[in-house]
Design a protein around this motif. Structure first.
Motif, PDB file in Angstrom:
ATOM      1  N   PHE A  66       5.715   0.988 -11.643  1.00  0.00           N
ATOM      2  CA  PHE A  66       4.738   0.026 -12.163  1.00  0.00           C
ATOM      3  C   PHE A  66       3.297   0.521 -12.009  1.00  0.00           C
ATOM      4  CE2 PHE A  66       8.432  -2.577 -11.165  1.00  0.00           C
ATOM      5  CZ  PHE A  66       8.541  -3.357 -12.309  1.00  0.00           C
ATOM      6  N   GLU A  67       3.101   1.524 -11.148  1.00  0.00           N
ATOM      7  CA  GLU A  67       1.742   1.930 -10.785  1.00  0.00           C
ATOM      8  C   GLU A  67       1.245   3.152 -11.548  1.00  0.00           C
ATOM      9  OE1 GLU A  67      -0.959   4.669  -9.067  1.00  0.00           O
ATOM     10  OE2 GLU A  67       1.215   4.947  -9.072  1.00  0.00           O
ATOM     11  N   HIS A  68       2.138   3.959 -12.091  1.00  0.00           N
ATOM     12  CA  HIS A  68       1.808   5.277 -12.625  1.00  0.00           C
ATOM     13  C   HIS A  68       0.563   5.253 -13.524  1.00  0.00           C
ATOM     14  CE1 HIS A  68       3.141   9.436 -13.240  1.00  0.00           C
ATOM     15  NE2 HIS A  68       2.713   9.319 -14.481  1.00  0.00           N
ATOM     16  N   GLY A  69      -0.457   6.034 -13.160  1.00  0.00           N
ATOM     17  CA  GLY A  69      -1.660   6.126 -13.976  1.00  0.00           C
ATOM     18  C   GLY A  69      -2.672   5.018 -13.775  1.00  0.00           C
ATOM     19  N   THR A  70      -2.486   4.173 -12.756  1.00  0.00           N
ATOM     20  CA  THR A  70      -3.455   3.107 -12.498  1.00  0.00           C
ATOM     21  C   THR A  70      -4.501   3.598 -11.493  1.00  0.00           C
ATOM     22  OG1 THR A  70      -2.155   2.178 -10.679  1.00  0.00           O
ATOM     23  CG2 THR A  70      -1.666   1.368 -12.897  1.00  0.00           C
ATOM     24  N   GLN A  71      -5.304   2.683 -10.960  1.00  0.00           N
ATOM     25  CA  GLN A  71      -6.387   3.072 -10.062  1.00  0.00           C
ATOM     26  C   GLN A  71      -5.878   3.582  -8.710  1.00  0.00           C
ATOM     27  OE1 GLN A  71      -9.764   3.201 -10.984  1.00  0.00           O
ATOM     28  NE2 GLN A  71      -8.727   2.960 -12.943  1.00  0.00           N
ATOM     29  N   TRP A  72      -4.646   3.297  -8.344  1.00  0.00           N
ATOM     30  CA  TRP A  72      -4.087   3.919  -7.141  1.00  0.00           C
ATOM     31  C   TRP A  72      -3.914   5.415  -7.367  1.00  0.00           C
ATOM     32  CZ3 TRP A  72       0.221   0.675  -4.264  1.00  0.00           C
ATOM     33  CH2 TRP A  72      -0.412  -0.325  -3.518  1.00  0.00           C
ATOM     34  N   THR A  73      -3.538   5.794  -8.572  1.00  0.00           N
ATOM     35  CA  THR A  73      -3.457   7.217  -8.901  1.00  0.00           C
ATOM     36  C   THR A  73      -4.837   7.852  -8.796  1.00  0.00           C
ATOM     37  OG1 THR A  73      -1.555   6.916 -10.377  1.00  0.00           O
ATOM     38  CG2 THR A  73      -2.883   8.884 -10.698  1.00  0.00           C
ATOM     39  N   ALA A  74      -5.861   7.160  -9.272  1.00  0.00           N
ATOM     40  CA  ALA A  74      -7.234   7.664  -9.172  1.00  0.00           C
ATOM     41  C   ALA A  74      -7.665   7.801  -7.712  1.00  0.00           C
ATOM     42  CB  ALA A  74      -8.184   6.732  -9.920  1.00  0.00           C
ATOM     43  N   ALA A  75      -7.244   6.856  -6.863  1.00  0.00           N
ATOM     44  CA  ALA A  75      -7.575   6.936  -5.437  1.00  0.00           C
ATOM     45  C   ALA A  75      -6.961   8.191  -4.817  1.00  0.00           C
ATOM     46  CB  ALA A  75      -7.076   5.684  -4.716  1.00  0.00           C
ATOM     47  N   HIS A  76      -5.701   8.453  -5.130  1.00  0.00           N
ATOM     48  CA  HIS A  76      -5.031   9.661  -4.638  1.00  0.00           C
ATOM     49  C   HIS A  76      -5.726  10.912  -5.175  1.00  0.00           C
ATOM     50  CE1 HIS A  76      -2.078  12.782  -3.977  1.00  0.00           C
ATOM     51  NE2 HIS A  76      -1.778  12.843  -5.268  1.00  0.00           N
ATOM     52  N   ALA A  77      -6.097  10.888  -6.454  1.00  0.00           N
ATOM     53  CA  ALA A  77      -6.734  12.050  -7.075  1.00  0.00           C
ATOM     54  C   ALA A  77      -8.080  12.361  -6.431  1.00  0.00           C
ATOM     55  CB  ALA A  77      -6.906  11.805  -8.576  1.00  0.00           C
ATOM     56  N   HIS A  78      -8.890  11.334  -6.186  1.00  0.00           N
ATOM     57  CA  HIS A  78     -10.194  11.564  -5.564  1.00  0.00           C
ATOM     58  C   HIS A  78     -10.049  11.976  -4.099  1.00  0.00           C
ATOM     59  CE1 HIS A  78     -11.688   9.450  -9.133  1.00  0.00           C
ATOM     60  NE2 HIS A  78     -12.866   9.938  -8.849  1.00  0.00           N
ATOM     61  N   GLY A  79      -9.112  11.344  -3.392  1.00  0.00           N
ATOM     62  CA  GLY A  79      -8.912  11.681  -1.984  1.00  0.00           C
ATOM     63  C   GLY A  79      -8.403  13.099  -1.782  1.00  0.00           C
ATOM     64  N   SER A  80      -7.599  13.587  -2.732  1.00  0.00           N
ATOM     65  CA  SER A  80      -7.042  14.927  -2.584  1.00  0.00           C
ATOM     66  C   SER A  80      -7.931  15.997  -3.227  1.00  0.00           C
ATOM     67  CB  SER A  80      -5.633  14.997  -3.189  1.00  0.00           C
ATOM     68  OG  SER A  80      -5.628  14.555  -4.530  1.00  0.00           O
ATOM     69  N   MET A  81      -8.434  15.737  -4.427  1.00  0.00           N
ATOM     70  CA  MET A  81      -9.238  16.765  -5.112  1.00  0.00           C
ATOM     71  C   MET A  81     -10.621  16.894  -4.477  1.00  0.00           C
ATOM     72  SD  MET A  81      -8.270  18.742  -7.537  1.00  0.00           S
ATOM     73  CE  MET A  81      -8.883  19.977  -8.663  1.00  0.00           C
TER      74      MET A  81
END
Length: 475
Positions: free
Chosen positions: A317-332
């Motif tokens: 249900f979450e794929h590509g939502t703002q949780w994905t963005a949170a992971h992307a910013h935290g890791s990248m």
């Protein structure tokens, strides 16, 4: 600018979306971070060459200039091509010179070929120093470490070649498979493998760990990293039409990828404490500060947030939502960004005069580190995570499609949270400005080039290291 597009579709009322549409801003945002991280690594590799060879290769400077202008051409040309494509100006041969359309692979095929050629040139430049160093017999442990670093460097352009397999007429499943090789296996796998090896080399060079213990740790960590990373890529396969089993397998193995870098940085921290208690003039304190933040964000941004969004029931249900963005910013930004800054400070420390690194300068860098990480943490945990939580609840209640509409971001609470991101962005920007000022000032305090003095220094360092290894064996 993109944050403003979410809530008001303008930038403080200025219709910038007519000049820089959201898709273009998003493409530039992703491409620039990859270019920036890659450039810091290319620069660090070039700097390391004379340290392992113990002299500067003949006419290396010419190759450095060629690589520099090649990167300028690729970055500027690809960004211009993406801009013209999104504005509808470049319609013919868009896939060669414009926006390829695939996230993380927006640059056209022509620019991809040039980028690969530039990275191959970088490997040639590394070979001129690394290959002779790998043939030395005076210090086998150092030779193994240099060999690992060189092989990790070779893997960077080799695995990026998966991008050229995506063509305009490729089936979406086929194309998305190779795209995830870039997004996950290249960025999160090969990048991290090279980062782990380079971190090990830096820690040895800063005398925070011994070569033998570092090599043993690297063997274990690379097996764990690549062994888990290849299977971990599978958590994307479900979204390409493959079996749902990959959601579970991919999520579990992907979570293991955080272990290697965290272990290495933790070991280095224990050695740093010994140095701090014994020596008060450790020259790489500012570098180590950012290495420590790299380890923290590797655990939080890449690990915890990555595992959170990969859990099968949530990911559906979450794929590509703002949780994905949170992971992307935290890791990248958190992992690769902080690690790249550590590399910059390490190189600057060695190519500038000692008088530049005053207590005031080091204090400024510490301020920069705190501002960057506080701003990033606020952006991730005070904005992206709460919005992602509400978006997930919306998807569960009304459906995934409903949570992805622009109307969701215009709801009063969501809009308020997104506007609340501004203080964190300003704090982060203040950290960036301080770091830019430090780097700019460093350019006016560079050491004078002296190959003979540098060669003598490298020889003394190598002799001391060989003696230390001999004493370690005797003990």
């Amino acid at each position: 600018m993109m944050a403003h597009y979410y809530v008001e579709n303008t930038f403080f009322g200025i219709a910038l979306q007519n000049i820089w549409p959201f898709n273009l801003a998003h493409s530039w945002h992703l491409q620039l971070v990859i270019f920036w991280v890659a450039t810091t690594w290319l620069g660090a590799g070039i700097y390391i060459v004379p340290r392992v060879l113990r002299r500067e290769p003949v006419r290396q400077g010419i190759l450095v200039d060629v690589l520099f202008w090649a990167l300028i051409f690729v970055v500027g040309g690809s960004m211009l091509g993406e801009w013209l494509t999104d504005l509808g100006v470049l319609n013919k041969n868009w896939w060669l010179f414009g926006n390829g359309g695939w996230e993380y692979l927006e640059l056209g095929k022509f620019w991809q070929y040039l980028l690969i050629a530039a990275m191959v040139l970088w490997i040639v430049m590394l070979m001129r120093g690394f290959v002779p160093a790998m043939c030395r017999k005076d210090n086998q442990s150092r030779t193994r470490l240099v060999t690992m670093l060189f092989l990790g460097a070779i893997a960077v352009p080799v695995f990026y070649c998966a991008s050229i397999l995506i063509m305009p007429d490729s089936h979406v499943t086929f194309a998305d498979y190779w795209r995830w090789w870039i997004v996950h296996l290249w960025v999160e796998g090969i990048f991290e493998a090279f980062a782990v090896i380079l971190t090990g080399w830096l820690l040895v060079d800063m005398k925070l760990t011994t070569i033998k213990s570092t090599i043993r740790a690297l063997y274990f960590q690379l097996i764990l990293l690549l062994g888990s990373g290849v299977v971990g890529t599978g958590h994307h396969y479900f979204w390409m039409g493959d079996h749902s089993l990959w959601l579970a397998l991919g999520a579990s193995f992907s979570a293991l990828e955080i272990v290697p870098l965290s272990l290495l940085v933790w070991e280095a921290y224990t050695h740093y404490r010994v140095y701090q208690d014994t020596y008060h003039n450790f020259p790489y304190k500012t570098t180590f500060i950012f290495l420590m933040w790299t380890g923290i964000w590797n655990t939080l941004g890449a690990g915890a947030l990555g595992f959170l969004i990969n859990a099968p029931a949530i990911n559906y249900f979450e794929h590509g939502t703002q949780w994905t963005a949170a992971h992307a910013h935290g890791s990248m930004a958190g992992v690769y960004g902080m690690f790249s800054i550590a590399i910059i400070l390490y190189v600057l420390r060695n190519v500038t005069v000692k008088e530049f690194w005053t207590a005031k300068m080091e204090k400024a860098i510490r301020w920069s580190a705190w501002l960057l990480n506080i701003g990033l943490a606020g952006r991730v945990f005070a904005t992206l995570m709460p919005v992602g939580q509400l978006q997930l609840a919306d998807a569960l209640k009304y459906g995934y499609w409903h949570a992805r509409q622009m109307s969701f971001y215009h709801e009063k609470l969501i809009s308020l949270i997104l506007w609340g991101r501004m203080p964190w962005d300003l704090i982060f920007t203040a950290g960036v400005i301080i770091l830019l000022v430090v780097c700019w000032k460093a350019l006016f305090h560079l050491k004078k080039a002296d190959n003979q003095a540098a060669a003598a220094e490298y020889e003394r360092f190598a002799a001391a290291e060989t003696k230390s290894q001999a004493n370690e064996i005797d003990e």
